[in-house]
Design a protein around this motif. Structure first.
Motif, PDB file in Angstrom:
ATOM      1  N   ARG A 544      44.046  37.346  49.462  1.00  0.00           N
ATOM      2  CA  ARG A 544      42.789  37.212  50.193  1.00  0.00           C
ATOM      3  C   ARG A 544      42.354  35.755  50.349  1.00  0.00           C
ATOM      4  NH1 ARG A 544      38.238  40.047  51.880  1.00  0.00           N
ATOM      5  NH2 ARG A 544      39.095  42.064  51.248  1.00  0.00           N
ATOM      6  N   TYR A 545      42.526  34.941  49.309  1.00  0.00           N
ATOM      7  CA  TYR A 545      41.972  33.584  49.341  1.00  0.00           C
ATOM      8  C   TYR A 545      43.040  32.482  49.261  1.00  0.00           C
ATOM      9  CZ  TYR A 545      37.640  36.083  48.515  1.00  0.00           C
ATOM     10  OH  TYR A 545      36.582  36.944  48.626  1.00  0.00           O
ATOM     11  N   GLY A 546      44.301  32.881  49.133  1.00  0.00           N
ATOM     12  CA  GLY A 546      45.351  31.875  49.059  1.00  0.00           C
ATOM     13  C   GLY A 546      45.561  31.395  47.638  1.00  0.00           C
ATOM     14  N   GLN A 547      46.749  30.814  47.419  1.00  0.00           N
ATOM     15  CA  GLN A 547      47.105  30.439  46.058  1.00  0.00           C
ATOM     16  C   GLN A 547      46.450  29.139  45.599  1.00  0.00           C
ATOM     17  OE1 GLN A 547      51.262  29.400  45.618  1.00  0.00           O
ATOM     18  NE2 GLN A 547      51.487  29.090  47.840  1.00  0.00           N
ATOM     19  N   TYR A 548      45.682  28.497  46.507  1.00  0.00           N
ATOM     20  CA  TYR A 548      45.032  27.249  46.119  1.00  0.00           C
ATOM     21  C   TYR A 548      43.505  27.393  46.057  1.00  0.00           C
ATOM     22  CZ  TYR A 548      49.642  25.441  47.228  1.00  0.00           C
ATOM     23  OH  TYR A 548      50.991  25.224  47.251  1.00  0.00           O
ATOM     24  N   ALA A 549      43.024  28.622  46.031  1.00  0.00           N
ATOM     25  CA  ALA A 549      41.579  28.849  45.969  1.00  0.00           C
ATOM     26  C   ALA A 549      41.009  28.261  44.678  1.00  0.00           C
ATOM     27  CB  ALA A 549      41.279  30.346  46.028  1.00  0.00           C
ATOM     28  N   PHE A 550      39.776  27.734  44.763  1.00  0.00           N
ATOM     29  CA  PHE A 550      39.084  27.182  43.594  1.00  0.00           C
ATOM     30  C   PHE A 550      38.551  28.367  42.779  1.00  0.00           C
ATOM     31  CE2 PHE A 550      35.287  24.429  42.095  1.00  0.00           C
ATOM     32  CZ  PHE A 550      35.906  24.258  40.871  1.00  0.00           C
ATOM     33  N   LEU A 551      39.255  28.733  41.707  1.00  0.00           N
ATOM     34  CA  LEU A 551      38.994  29.984  41.008  1.00  0.00           C
ATOM     35  C   LEU A 551      37.601  30.037  40.391  1.00  0.00           C
ATOM     36  CD1 LEU A 551      42.418  30.703  39.277  1.00  0.00           C
ATOM     37  CD2 LEU A 551      41.552  31.489  41.476  1.00  0.00           C
ATOM     38  N   ILE A 552      37.161  28.942  39.781  1.00  0.00           N
ATOM     39  CA  ILE A 552      35.863  28.963  39.108  1.00  0.00           C
ATOM     40  C   ILE A 552      34.765  29.329  40.099  1.00  0.00           C
ATOM     41  CG2 ILE A 552      34.145  27.552  37.925  1.00  0.00           C
ATOM     42  CD1 ILE A 552      36.408  26.013  36.629  1.00  0.00           C
ATOM     43  N   ARG A 553      34.808  28.714  41.284  1.00  0.00           N
ATOM     44  CA  ARG A 553      33.793  29.006  42.283  1.00  0.00           C
ATOM     45  C   ARG A 553      33.953  30.426  42.819  1.00  0.00           C
ATOM     46  NH1 ARG A 553      32.737  24.437  46.561  1.00  0.00           N
ATOM     47  NH2 ARG A 553      31.912  23.555  44.626  1.00  0.00           N
ATOM     48  N   THR A 554      35.181  30.878  42.973  1.00  0.00           N
ATOM     49  CA  THR A 554      35.417  32.237  43.482  1.00  0.00           C
ATOM     50  C   THR A 554      34.794  33.279  42.565  1.00  0.00           C
ATOM     51  OG1 THR A 554      37.493  31.546  44.516  1.00  0.00           O
ATOM     52  CG2 THR A 554      37.193  33.908  44.134  1.00  0.00           C
ATOM     53  N   PHE A 555      34.943  33.102  41.247  1.00  0.00           N
ATOM     54  CA  PHE A 555      34.440  34.087  40.298  1.00  0.00           C
ATOM     55  C   PHE A 555      32.930  33.967  40.077  1.00  0.00           C
ATOM     56  CE2 PHE A 555      38.956  33.806  38.524  1.00  0.00           C
ATOM     57  CZ  PHE A 555      39.380  34.858  39.311  1.00  0.00           C
ATOM     58  N   ARG A 556      32.305  32.970  40.701  1.00  0.00           N
ATOM     59  CA  ARG A 556      30.850  32.847  40.647  1.00  0.00           C
ATOM     60  C   ARG A 556      30.178  33.345  41.922  1.00  0.00           C
ATOM     61  NH1 ARG A 556      29.886  26.812  37.966  1.00  0.00           N
ATOM     62  NH2 ARG A 556      30.704  27.330  35.889  1.00  0.00           N
ATOM     63  N   ASP A 557      30.957  33.739  42.891  1.00  0.00           N
ATOM     64  CA  ASP A 557      30.430  34.190  44.168  1.00  0.00           C
ATOM     65  C   ASP A 557      30.407  35.714  44.207  1.00  0.00           C
ATOM     66  OD1 ASP A 557      29.682  33.583  47.085  1.00  0.00           O
ATOM     67  OD2 ASP A 557      31.384  34.951  47.303  1.00  0.00           O
ATOM     68  N   GLY A 558      29.213  36.285  44.396  1.00  0.00           N
ATOM     69  CA  GLY A 558      29.075  37.733  44.354  1.00  0.00           C
ATOM     70  C   GLY A 558      29.889  38.444  45.407  1.00  0.00           C
ATOM     71  N   GLN A 559      29.879  37.954  46.635  1.00  0.00           N
ATOM     72  CA  GLN A 559      30.622  38.612  47.706  1.00  0.00           C
ATOM     73  C   GLN A 559      32.119  38.564  47.443  1.00  0.00           C
ATOM     74  OE1 GLN A 559      29.832  37.047  51.597  1.00  0.00           O
ATOM     75  NE2 GLN A 559      30.801  38.762  52.665  1.00  0.00           N
ATOM     76  N   SER A 560      32.614  37.433  46.966  1.00  0.00           N
ATOM     77  CA  SER A 560      34.043  37.317  46.655  1.00  0.00           C
ATOM     78  C   SER A 560      34.440  38.297  45.558  1.00  0.00           C
ATOM     79  CB  SER A 560      34.370  35.886  46.228  1.00  0.00           C
ATOM     80  OG  SER A 560      34.111  34.962  47.265  1.00  0.00           O
ATOM     81  N   CYS A 561      33.602  38.407  44.544  1.00  0.00           N
ATOM     82  CA  CYS A 561      33.908  39.327  43.440  1.00  0.00           C
ATOM     83  C   CYS A 561      33.915  40.774  43.923  1.00  0.00           C
ATOM     84  CB  CYS A 561      32.902  39.138  42.304  1.00  0.00           C
ATOM     85  SG  CYS A 561      33.129  37.625  41.355  1.00  0.00           S
ATOM     86  N   ARG A 562      32.969  41.133  44.772  1.00  0.00           N
ATOM     87  CA  ARG A 562      32.935  42.508  45.284  1.00  0.00           C
ATOM     88  C   ARG A 562      34.191  42.812  46.097  1.00  0.00           C
ATOM     89  NH1 ARG A 562      27.267  41.507  45.901  1.00  0.00           N
ATOM     90  NH2 ARG A 562      27.600  40.746  48.025  1.00  0.00           N
ATOM     91  N   HIS A 563      34.611  41.862  46.935  1.00  0.00           N
ATOM     92  CA  HIS A 563      35.823  42.066  47.722  1.00  0.00           C
ATOM     93  C   HIS A 563      37.041  42.234  46.813  1.00  0.00           C
ATOM     94  CE1 HIS A 563      33.858  41.666  51.450  1.00  0.00           C
ATOM     95  NE2 HIS A 563      33.733  40.337  51.476  1.00  0.00           N
ATOM     96  N   LEU A 564      37.146  41.400  45.786  1.00  0.00           N
ATOM     97  CA  LEU A 564      38.304  41.465  44.897  1.00  0.00           C
ATOM     98  C   LEU A 564      38.343  42.786  44.130  1.00  0.00           C
ATOM     99  CD1 LEU A 564      38.332  37.812  43.514  1.00  0.00           C
ATOM    100  CD2 LEU A 564      40.081  38.875  44.961  1.00  0.00           C
TER     101      LEU A 564
END
Length: 712
Positions: A544-564
């Motif tokens: 969904r976000y590519g292998q270079y996604a900034f993980l810390i920010r991804t796991f702090r974003d509610g919409q990203s977490c819901r999608h995952l």
């Protein structure tokens, strides 16, 4: 006596707490030597019946637990009397008839009453040789009191149920009292039910109040409007002795316990030891609340004259750090500390509004940094949860920072509970919010999580199981991380809460607050999927976000977490490997939960319509408009399926009772919805009761059919 959790399924929380309290108080005190041939289950039930009789005797006479246990005469030839308590000092006799019920459905009917009256008549007719050996030990005392001119006899009917005494039974007792009291007021009767025993269990679980003495020297002031208040100083050594005698009991109403050697507290100690005469100028002093004050003047009774104040149930609501620091300094150099004075503000709460103590506590805690979590300790709901932990699980639930933490197997603290409930919450947005700002767990109202987590007061069992699942998933991730490198290891470290959240979605909340080992088996199966979830999450993250996604920010974003989470759950659902499917409830040969019990007994016919009833005023108000827009949202049809017996009228899909309630909450966009629900209490068969009540009646009927000894 060992608790058999599987035997407690469907049992009301109040009954479970009474059971635990009785076991804790009377184990080792009651004689069961006359019951050698009983099975363990029958023996436990006999113990509980006798413990109930003993507790009833204790409640009405204020005797000790040992004295109450000694009063039990239950057994063969008890003639309807389960306990006989005699007080020669007051010329009183209490005769107790107790009825225990594992389901809290014991009934006091005419038959019960007649048995007690039969035994009472034999006792006053001095037919003591008809009674068993246990009664014979009391014959001398009973006979002496029966001959006393001020004799009073109290008949006590105690039942673990809430139906009260039947009209027929009450009539029999009233008639007996009327006939017996023709020669004077001698006989009366009292009825105790589940409310009385649960209240006693809660009182016993609460810490006993303490008292201290505050000696105010010249120059103190008092104000009686609107609440009695004293302003003055006490010597530091007197304050140190408060802590020496009562320790952290002084801070039961504070937002936290002493925090140890913080910078502020270290400065307090240094000030006391280096310049005690000036300590009063540099310290804010303490605020003490108490229930009552008794003043004892040394000489003239006037404001400002030396006085000794006896404070009942004192609570240091501001200045806990000062008190602890003074005590520490006193242990180092007592003579030096005795020269210091500490400013005190004493507030008597007698006649004050019930919320005054909480408002004062919140307003005065500013000297040391107060964390948002600290104010949760003031929430009355948290105190009820603490009692639930103690009564239902015999475990600790720590509310305040500074309080000793329990061993992992012995309990948890409120912060760990909040985090576990956050992971269990259906919306991953809470997990993401916690990663952004951990204080979100303690905020109330819009944007906060506290009301969603604790507003409906989750049970101790629900919290404890949630904590254990979070712990075990994190432990499993820590083990897996040791064998990973690169991105996989980062995901294991940074997404631990999100993975725990996915685990909670897999296991579901059905049965989480019902005793028994069924949920335990599901927990074990779910934890074994941790590695699969981690691998799947890593794959879905890359896709969904590519292998270079900034993980810390991804796991702090509610919409990203819901999608995952949605991606992972869909991937697991499509998986063909047995390991990648959500854990199913294991088949059981033990007592089933509510739905399997109803299905097994064929109590509800296929096609029967059920109606959704919100269980609380908050839930009802939150859903009222949404439900009223389409009446079919209230309705479901029953099918005899032990897993998903409800077909919702809105979409025609099959749900478990709890699953459908959670779906309704989600569709209604109830933002403050609780973490979990016992759906069997929310779905009603019109004119018959809730699913939980119907199952309870089945269990009660089975219990009556298999009634063991000790209950009569």
């Amino acid at each position: 006596m060992e608790d058999r959790l599987d035997a407690l399924q469907g049992v009301p929380l109040e009954v479970r707490q009474v059971r635990t309290a009785l076991t804790r108080e009377f184990v080792g005190l009651l004689d069961l030597g006359d019951l050698p041939a009983l099975s363990p289950a029958q023996r436990e039930r006999a113990f509980l019946s006798r413990a109930l009789a003993a507790k009833a005797a204790q409640l009405v006479s204020d005797c000790t637990a040992a004295e109450a246990a000694e009063a039990v005469v239950d057994g063969a030839d008890d003639h309807g009397i389960d306990a006989v308590l005699v007080s020669p000092a007051t010329a009183e006799i209490w005769l107790v008839q107790a009825k225990w019920s594992d389901q809290g459905t014991a009934r006091l009917d005419s038959t019960t009453t007649q048995k007690l009256l039969h035994g009472f008549q034999r006792l006053v007719d001095l037919q003591h040789d008809r009674f068993n050996a246990r009664f014979q030990r009391l014959t001398g005392r009973v006979t002496a009191v029966l001959n006393a001119p001020t004799l009073r006899i109290h008949l006590v009917l105690a039942a673990l149920g809430d139906d009260g005494l039947s009209q027929g039974g009450r009539g029999l007792l009233a008639k007996a009292a009327s006939e017996f009291n023709k020669v004077g007021e001698i006989l009366d009767f009292e009825v105790l039910g589940v409310v009385d025993f649960h209240s006693a269990a809660r009182r016993d679980a609460m810490p006993k109040p303490v008292s201290v003495t505050a000696t105010l020297s010249d120059g103190w002031h008092t104000n009686s409007t609107p609440y009695q208040t004293y302003l003055g100083t006490v010597t530091a050594d007197e304050l140190a002795m408060w802590y020496e005698q009562h320790g952290e009991r002084l801070f039961d109403q504070n937002v936290r316990y002493p925090l140890g050697p913080t910078n502020v507290n270290t400065a307090v100690i240094e000030s006391l030891l280096t310049n005690p005469h000036e300590f009063w100028y540099f310290n804010n002093g303490i605020t003490v609340l108490c229930d009552s004050v008794r003043a004892d003047y040394f000489a003239r009774r006037a404001q400002g004259q030396p006085v000794r104040l006896e404070l009942a149930n004192p609570r240091v609501v501001n200045g806990a750090q000062t008190v602890a620091a003074v005590h520490h300094a006193y242990g180092l150099r007592p003579q030096t500390v005795a020269e210091a004075l500490v400013a005190v503000r004493l507030i008597c709460l007698d006649g004050a509004p019930t919320d005054l103590a909480q408002r004062i506590t919140q307003a005065t805690n500013t000297q040391n940094h107060v964390e948002a979590r600290d104010f949760a300790a003031l929430d009355p709901q948290q105190e009820l949860i603490r009692q639930d932990f103690a009564l239902s699980l015999d475990k600790s639930y720590v509310l305040k920072r500074g309080e000793p933490e329990p061993a992992p197997a012995a309990g948890c603290n409120v912060a760990e509970a909040a985090l576990a409930l956050t992971c269990a919450y259906p919306d991953a947005d809470l997990v993401a919010g916690f990663r952004q700002d951990s204080d979100v767990l303690w905020r109330r109202g819009p944007g906060g999580a506290y009301t969603r987590l604790f507003g409906s007061r989750p049970s101790a069992l629900q919290i404890w199981r949630s904590v254990r699942l979070l712990r075990q998933v994190r432990d499993e991730l820590a083990t897996l991380a040791d064998g990973l490198e690169g991105r996989g290891r980062v995901v294991a470290d940074q997404a631990d809460l999100l993975i725990a959240h996915i685990a909670f979605q897999l296991i579901g909340s059905d049965g989480i607050d019902e005793p028994g080992d069924e949920w335990e088996a599901r927990l074990e199966a779910t934890v074994k999927l941790t590695g699969v979830v981690l691998s799947t999450l890593t794959d879905r993250l890359n896709a969904r976000y590519g292998q270079y996604a900034f993980l810390i920010r991804t796991f702090r974003d509610g919409q990203s977490c819901r999608h995952l989470v949605s991606d992972v759950l869909r991937s697991l659902e499509r998986g063909t490997d047995q390991q990648t499917t959500a854990p199913r409830r294991p088949s059981r040969e033990r007592r089933p939960n509510t739905v399997p019990l109803l299905v097994e007994n064929g109590l509800i016919s296929d096609g029967t319509q059920l109606v959704y009833h919100p269980n609380s005023a908050t839930e009802k108000e939150a859903l009222r408009h949404w439900l009223s827009e389409a009446p079919e949202r209230y309705l479901a049809t029953w099918v005899n399926d032990s897993r998903k017996p409800l077909v919702w009228a809105v979409d025609g899909r099959h749900y478990s009772p709890s699953g459908l309630v959670l779906r309704i909450w989600e569709e209604a966009r109830w933002m403050e919805r609780p973490v979990a629900v016992n759906g069997t209490r929310s779905w009603y068969l019109p004119g018959e009761g809730s699913l939980a009540e119907l199952a309870g009646e089945l269990l009660a009927d089975a219990e009556t059919a298999g009634d063991g000894p000790g209950g009569e």
